[in-house]
Design a protein around this motif. Structure first.
Motif, PDB file in Angstrom:
ATOM      1  N   VAL A  96       0.908  -1.121   0.057  1.00 30.88           N
ATOM      2  CA  VAL A  96      -0.019   0.079   0.055  1.00 30.88           C
ATOM      3  C   VAL A  96       0.959   1.107   0.150  1.00 30.88           C
ATOM      4  O   VAL A  96       0.493   2.263  -0.567  1.00 30.88           O
ATOM      5  CB  VAL A  96      -0.908  -0.142   1.269  1.00 30.88           C
ATOM      6  CG1 VAL A  96      -1.612   1.178   1.233  1.00 30.88           C
ATOM      7  CG2 VAL A  96      -2.060  -1.015   1.186  1.00 30.88           C
ATOM      8  N   TRP A  97       2.007   1.259   0.538  1.00 29.17           N
ATOM      9  CA  TRP A  97       2.987   2.458   0.865  1.00 29.17           C
ATOM     10  C   TRP A  97       4.410   2.014   0.291  1.00 29.17           C
ATOM     11  O   TRP A  97       4.714   1.018   1.021  1.00 29.17           O
ATOM     12  CB  TRP A  97       2.822   2.739   2.232  1.00 29.17           C
ATOM     13  CG  TRP A  97       3.333   4.208   2.819  1.00 29.17           C
ATOM     14  CD1 TRP A  97       4.545   4.341   3.168  1.00 29.17           C
ATOM     15  CD2 TRP A  97       2.657   5.447   2.362  1.00 29.17           C
ATOM     16  NE1 TRP A  97       5.054   5.704   3.272  1.00 29.17           N
ATOM     17  CE2 TRP A  97       3.530   6.325   2.781  1.00 29.17           C
ATOM     18  CE3 TRP A  97       1.435   5.668   2.175  1.00 29.17           C
ATOM     19  CZ2 TRP A  97       3.331   7.525   2.848  1.00 29.17           C
ATOM     20  CZ3 TRP A  97       1.273   7.015   2.168  1.00 29.17           C
ATOM     21  CH2 TRP A  97       2.104   7.955   2.773  1.00 29.17           C
ATOM     22  N   GLN A 142      -9.304   0.720  -6.111  1.00 30.93           N
ATOM     23  CA  GLN A 142     -10.854   0.075  -5.572  1.00 30.93           C
ATOM     24  C   GLN A 142     -10.842  -0.722  -4.305  1.00 30.93           C
ATOM     25  O   GLN A 142     -11.664  -1.118  -4.017  1.00 30.93           O
ATOM     26  CB  GLN A 142     -10.953  -1.124  -6.800  1.00 30.93           C
ATOM     27  CG  GLN A 142      -9.812  -2.179  -6.848  1.00 30.93           C
ATOM     28  CD  GLN A 142     -10.037  -3.154  -7.795  1.00 30.93           C
ATOM     29  OE1 GLN A 142     -10.702  -3.104  -8.914  1.00 30.93           O
ATOM     30  NE2 GLN A 142      -8.981  -4.217  -7.825  1.00 30.93           N
ATOM     31  N   ASP A 143      -9.693  -0.192  -3.578  1.00 35.31           N
ATOM     32  CA  ASP A 143      -9.699  -0.647  -2.137  1.00 35.31           C
ATOM     33  C   ASP A 143      -9.943   0.368  -1.414  1.00 35.31           C
ATOM     34  O   ASP A 143      -9.402   1.374  -1.254  1.00 35.31           O
ATOM     35  CB  ASP A 143      -7.949  -0.960  -1.840  1.00 35.31           C
ATOM     36  CG  ASP A 143      -7.673  -1.648  -0.673  1.00 35.31           C
ATOM     37  OD1 ASP A 143      -7.649  -2.853  -0.445  1.00 35.31           O
ATOM     38  OD2 ASP A 143      -7.860  -0.898   0.521  1.00 35.31           O
ATOM     39  N   HIS A 144     -11.236   0.052  -0.704  1.00 39.43           N
ATOM     40  CA  HIS A 144     -11.628   1.054   0.501  1.00 39.43           C
ATOM     41  C   HIS A 144     -10.605   1.377   1.466  1.00 39.43           C
ATOM     42  O   HIS A 144     -10.640   2.706   1.658  1.00 39.43           O
ATOM     43  CB  HIS A 144     -12.884   0.423   0.894  1.00 39.43           C
ATOM     44  CG  HIS A 144     -13.805   1.174   1.787  1.00 39.43           C
ATOM     45  ND1 HIS A 144     -14.452   2.501   1.644  1.00 39.43           N
ATOM     46  CD2 HIS A 144     -13.760   1.290   3.339  1.00 39.43           C
ATOM     47  CE1 HIS A 144     -14.887   3.029   2.529  1.00 39.43           C
ATOM     48  NE2 HIS A 144     -14.181   2.125   3.668  1.00 39.43           N
ATOM     49  N   PRO A 165     -13.006   6.140  -5.453  1.00 39.84           N
ATOM     50  CA  PRO A 165     -12.714   4.510  -5.082  1.00 39.84           C
ATOM     51  C   PRO A 165     -13.427   3.683  -6.362  1.00 39.84           C
ATOM     52  O   PRO A 165     -14.642   3.550  -6.304  1.00 39.84           O
ATOM     53  CB  PRO A 165     -13.689   4.687  -3.986  1.00 39.84           C
ATOM     54  CG  PRO A 165     -14.861   5.847  -3.992  1.00 39.84           C
ATOM     55  CD  PRO A 165     -14.093   6.683  -4.689  1.00 39.84           C
ATOM     56  N   ALA A 166     -12.782   3.382  -7.243  1.00 45.14           N
ATOM     57  CA  ALA A 166     -13.175   2.747  -8.461  1.00 45.14           C
ATOM     58  C   ALA A 166     -11.979   2.130  -8.862  1.00 45.14           C
ATOM     59  O   ALA A 166     -10.738   2.444  -8.574  1.00 45.14           O
ATOM     60  CB  ALA A 166     -13.511   3.438  -9.580  1.00 45.14           C
ATOM     61  N   ASN A 167     -12.096   0.994  -9.802  1.00 49.64           N
ATOM     62  CA  ASN A 167     -11.168   0.245 -10.517  1.00 49.64           C
ATOM     63  C   ASN A 167     -10.436   0.883 -11.584  1.00 49.64           C
ATOM     64  O   ASN A 167     -11.053   1.333 -12.518  1.00 49.64           O
ATOM     65  CB  ASN A 167     -11.532  -1.158 -10.916  1.00 49.64           C
ATOM     66  CG  ASN A 167     -10.538  -1.906 -11.697  1.00 49.64           C
ATOM     67  OD1 ASN A 167      -9.344  -1.525 -11.666  1.00 49.64           O
ATOM     68  ND2 ASN A 167     -10.981  -2.920 -12.320  1.00 49.64           N
TER      69      ASN A 167
END
Length: 573
Positions: A96-97, A142-144, A165-167
């Motif tokens: 993620v980071w 897309q990951d909340h 928040p979308a692919n």
């Protein structure tokens, strides 16, 4: 700034027992963002944990940590958040980071763009850095959880980040951008129900979802259909050479688009510290401005990479990846190479750095061969590719199959330990790949470059017990009037020659040298006198090794006859 991070960590110690360490960081960020004006999200897990702490004594500890964080400047806050998140970054298909240094170098690749789209989780840190430069930045994932993290951190550092928040591959977020940074998870299988635009699929030769797709080739196709003037795409190293699914189609489309400006070869651990997987950053230019060459840049070079105490490469703070794209190269530069599109086509669109930026060992071999007459390997040997013989539990015949581990320290093949039972129906196939004295075994898959000479005492008679080669080998049988097997062995066993062979490797996952490349692999032509001298030296070396082994055996025998080995030699034997 490190002192600030230490103070925050010390304050968070008071939450031990109340929350797991990674959760305490999320709750701190939620609390700080809420304090800076972010609305509460009651459906969020972090909100529930934060709310539960407000009625406990632990909330005073959280407040102390938050006050310390917000007492710093926005840039200092981001630095401290970076240090905290770097300890707990997720590493399933990527992270993620990514940490500050590589994030800055990647953000710089966007150039002077005023509107930037950053796609997928790993692009979050570059997105935040760009947003602090008063640019319009969209972050799509897309990951909340990652979207929530993006909202919290951007609020804390007092910058505007457009979080969608979308692919990102679906391209449902409309807008025009000067630059894009696409950092999709590596090797992620894309479900058939995923909405991917036809413009993306068509680049991969797909009108419908007829084949399984993975994130790496789709990321390239997604970037190619973008109208942005600068696009940065992160892909796994294997995407540069594998022949899997639509990956070759994606590479060809990338090269033929004329938009590919540069490829950064990134060593494992430099950008993604929680994985040793090597990656590549592809830099694309504007559509319609056809380029005739591509610059390959090696980020393992000392001008870009240093070493941390853990041994992984780390980006040097003073280096510039952006400047490396257009820097004028001196004739002796070894960190980059400019390659023409025609050269890339000649190598079947292989985009692996090793094909174009030759290591010193490969250059030494090239210089060595320019001084001699050479012939392609296929002219001096017959190549026998071992086939799978199968296995029968109650087979009538037994054969021995050689693997790289059977190569002895004297450079001769030892009796293969692997025994395989086969039926008579398989015997003819096995006879066709029976090893003969003087054959060479060259590993072209996996342990590329391992080579062995089949000794004179190899079993060759009868229908059972003879030696064959495993499928990782190519059997090289010198042709009549060709090179001496010992002279050829001496050449192929040279470390520089082995590295040259390894530089030709490609394949799907397991590195493999193609038959085409092996056939054209150049070997020097020797005179009879040269071959005689090489063979004499080889056998002299074998005699010396035999003497050394005999001496070692005597020493071991002496050791076993002394205390306590003479009394305990049977124990544990």
């Amino acid at each position: 700034m490190q002192e600030l991070s230490a103070e925050i960590w010390k304050a968070l110690d008071g939450l031990r027992g109340a929350l797991p360490a990674p959760h305490s960081i999320e709750v701190l960020l939620y609390d700080a963002a809420h304090h800076m004006g972010m609305p509460e999200d009651e459906a969020n897990r972090t909100h529930l944990e934060w709310a539960s702490l407000k009625t406990t004594d632990a909330y005073a500890t959280l407040t102390d940590a938050r006050m310390r964080l917000l007492s710093a400047s926005p840039s200092e806050r981001l630095h401290s958040i970076d240090e905290m998140l770097a300890r707990s970054a997720r590493s399933d298909h990527g992270v993620v980071w990514i940490s500050q240094l590589p994030a800055r170098r990647i953000a710089e690749l966007a150039g002077n763009a005023t509107r930037v789209r950053c796609a997928f989780d790993a692009s979050l840190h570059p997105a935040l850095l760009l947003s602090m430069q008063e640019r319009f930045v969209r972050f799509a994932s897309q990951d909340h959880t990652t979207c929530q993290l993006a909202t919290m951190v951007s609020t804390i550092i007092e910058t505007r980040l457009d979080v969608v928040p979308a692919n990102p591959f679906s391209r449902t977020d409309a807008g025009e951008f000067d630059a894009e940074i696409i950092m999709s998870p590596f090797g992620l299988k894309i479900p058939s129900g995923t909405d991917i635009p036809r413009s993306t699929l068509s680049i991969l030769g797909e009108t419908e979802r007829s084949r399984r797709l993975s994130s790496d080739p789709v990321a390239i196709a997604d970037g190619l259909q973008s109208l942005s003037k600068r696009i940065v795409i992160s892909v796994v190293e294997g995407m540069m050479f594998r022949a899997v699914g639509v990956e070759p189609i994606a590479r060809e489309a990338l090269v033929e688009s004329g938009r590919l400006e540069a490829i950064f070869s990134v060593p494992g651990g430099m950008v993604f510290p929680h994985t040793g997987v090597a990656t590549n950053l592809l830099v694309l230019g504007p559509n319609g401005q056809t380029r005739h060459g591509v610059r390959f840049i090696n980020l393992s070079d000392k001008r870009f990479a240093g070493k941390t105490v853990r041994g992984r490469p780390e980006a040097r703070p003073e280096s510039s990846w952006l400047d490396a794209i257009d820097k004028e190269l001196a004739s002796d530069e070894r960190f980059a190479a400019d390659v023409t599109i025609s050269d890339i086509k000649a190598k079947d669109y292989n985009l692996s750095l090793e094909r174009y930026l030759l290591p010193p060992a490969v250059m030494a071999v090239e210089a060595f061969l320019t001084e001699r007459q050479v012939r392609p390997l296929e002219d001096v040997v017959e190549m026998i590719r071992p086939l799978s013989l199968g296995k029968e539990d109650d087979g009538e015949f037994m054969i021995r199959e050689a693997v790289p581990a059977d190569i002895g320290d004297d450079e001769l093949l030892t009796e293969p330990k692997k025994e395989t039972l086969i039926e008579r129906a398989q015997l003819r196939k096995a006879r066709n790949q029976r090893l003969m004295p003087g054959d060479l075994l060259l590993s072209i898959k996996g342990t590329i470059g391992a080579v062995a000479l089949v000794p004179n005492d190899a079993a060759v008679d009868g229908d059972s017990g003879f030696w064959t080669a495993g499928q990782s080998f190519m059997v090289l049988r010198p042709r009549k009037g060709g090179s001496s097997s010992i002279a050829l062995f001496e050449y192929l066993s040279n470390n520089a020659v082995r590295e040259t062979l390894r530089s030709l490797a490609g394949g799907a996952g397991i590195p493999t040298v193609s038959i085409k490349d092996l056939r054209q692999f150049r070997v020097p032509v020797l005179t009879p006198d040269e071959e005689a001298g090489i063979e004499a030296n080889f056998w002299d070396r074998q005699n010396q090794l035999a003497q050394v082994r005999a001496r070692i055996a005597e020493i071991e025998k002496s050791r076993k006859s002394s205390w306590p080995h003479d009394k305990l030699h049977e124990v544990g034997a």
